[in-house]
Design an enzyme around this catalytic site. Structure first.
Site, PDB file in Angstrom:
ATOM      1  N   ASP A 133       0.858  -1.178   0.000  1.00 13.05           N
ATOM      2  CA  ASP A 133       0.000   0.000   0.000  1.00 13.05           C
ATOM      3  C   ASP A 133       0.901   1.236   0.000  1.00 13.05           C
ATOM      4  O   ASP A 133       1.727   1.411   0.897  1.00 13.05           O
ATOM      5  CB  ASP A 133      -0.880  -0.026   1.257  1.00 13.05           C
ATOM      6  N   VAL A 134       0.749   2.117  -0.995  1.00 15.70           N
ATOM      7  CA  VAL A 134       1.640   3.274  -1.099  1.00 15.70           C
ATOM      8  C   VAL A 134       1.417   4.289   0.009  1.00 15.70           C
ATOM      9  O   VAL A 134       2.269   5.161   0.218  1.00 15.70           O
ATOM     10  CB  VAL A 134       1.509   3.974  -2.472  1.00 15.70           C
ATOM     11  N   TYR A 176     -10.528  12.887  -7.330  1.00 15.22           N
ATOM     12  CA  TYR A 176      -9.595  12.471  -8.370  1.00 15.22           C
ATOM     13  C   TYR A 176      -9.082  13.694  -9.131  1.00 15.22           C
ATOM     14  O   TYR A 176      -7.880  13.851  -9.342  1.00 15.22           O
ATOM     15  CB  TYR A 176     -10.280  11.499  -9.329  1.00 15.22           C
ATOM     16  N   LYS A 220      -5.192  15.177  -9.158  1.00 15.14           N
ATOM     17  CA  LYS A 220      -4.397  15.263 -10.374  1.00 15.14           C
ATOM     18  C   LYS A 220      -3.990  16.699 -10.687  1.00 15.14           C
ATOM     19  O   LYS A 220      -2.909  16.943 -11.233  1.00 15.14           O
ATOM     20  CB  LYS A 220      -5.166  14.647 -11.545  1.00 15.14           C
ATOM     21  N   THR A 225      -7.570   0.909 -19.750  1.00  8.36           N
ATOM     22  CA  THR A 225      -6.998   0.350 -18.527  1.00  8.36           C
ATOM     23  C   THR A 225      -8.136  -0.158 -17.638  1.00  8.36           C
ATOM     24  O   THR A 225      -9.306   0.150 -17.876  1.00  8.36           O
ATOM     25  CB  THR A 225      -6.206   1.409 -17.730  1.00  8.36           C
TER      26      THR A 225
END
Length: 241
Positions: free
Chosen positions: A61-62, A146, A150, A181
């Site tokens: 997990d980042v 999101y 970004k 993706t």
């Protein structure tokens, strides 16, 4: 492949979000070009994860700083860091817990991983490539966190480019458009929505993960030595419309 074989034969590359989609394609490309690749993400044993003799895959997990630090501690050098980990929760992002989680994965983890990798990258004047998005440039009512994350990636990229420049570290970002993706699978499954997207892309087709990987690799090459602080749209012209 348009790159010289063995281009990254002496390099070590760390990629987050590398077990599917763009991250996995990027891991495979760097490995094909000779790099030692360390791929981090969920689903390390899944079918989308990259495989190969020069690829090490970690289930991680980042957002867990100690786990990232432990992986970095295993490395004796680092030439390229690609912050590719990302997720969207669509309209659920208006809820505080979802908002916090998306920002933690998409933006805060990129900052923390870059900070943790800085010392290793500085040894040889390395390169960081962050993943922004077409949502960096326009609003979307159905994914506020999101889009905010970004937009933040573009701002973070500029800040780190200035901060890290004295150490010879370049920091850039790639802003993909509509790419085939797992993240876009739901939209592509809707024939009406899929066609509406396609009708607005001047290039006339959805992009492939490998096309984004090509640009990421280019930004890490000596040919991009005078490029830093840039967020480069790779979207088939979508953002031009």
């Amino acid at each position: 492949m348009s790159f010289r074989p063995g281009l990254f034969s002496s390099a070590t590359v760390l990629i987050t979000g590398a077990t599917s989609g763009i991250g996995a394609a990027t891991a495979r490309l760097f490995a094909e070009l000779g790099a030692e690749v360390h791929a981090i993400g969920f689903g390390a044993d899944g079918p989308g994860a990259p495989r190969g003799p020069r690829i090490s895959v970690y289930e991680q997990d980042v957002t867990e700083e100690t786990g990232i630090a432990a992986i970095l501690a295993r490395l004796t050098r680092l030439d390229v860091l690609v912050n590719c980990a990302g997720l969207s929760r669509d309209r659920a992002e208006y809820r505080p817990n979802s908002w916090d989680h998306v920002l933690a994965v998409n933006l805060t983890a990129a900052m923390r991983t870059a900070s943790a990798a800085r010392q290793l990258l500085a040894v040889r004047g390395g390169s960081i490539v962050n993943l922004a998005s077409m949502y960096t440039y326009f609003g979307a009512a159905d994914r506020p966190a999101y889009g905010a994350s970004k937009g933040g990636i573009a701002a973070l990229t500029r800040a780190l480019a200035v901060e890290y420049a004295p150490e010879g570290i370049r920091v850039n970002a790639v802003a993909p458009g509509w790419i085939d993706t797992p993240l876009s699978a739901g939209l592509r499954a809707d024939p009406v929505a899929r066609q509406a997207v396609l009708d607005r892309i001047p290039a006339g087709y959805w992009g492939a993960s490998e096309q984004i990987a090509d640009v990421i690799a280019f930004l890490a090459t000596p040919s991009a030595a005078y490029i830093t602080g840039v967020t480069l749209p790779v979207d088939g012209g979508y953002s031009s419309m």
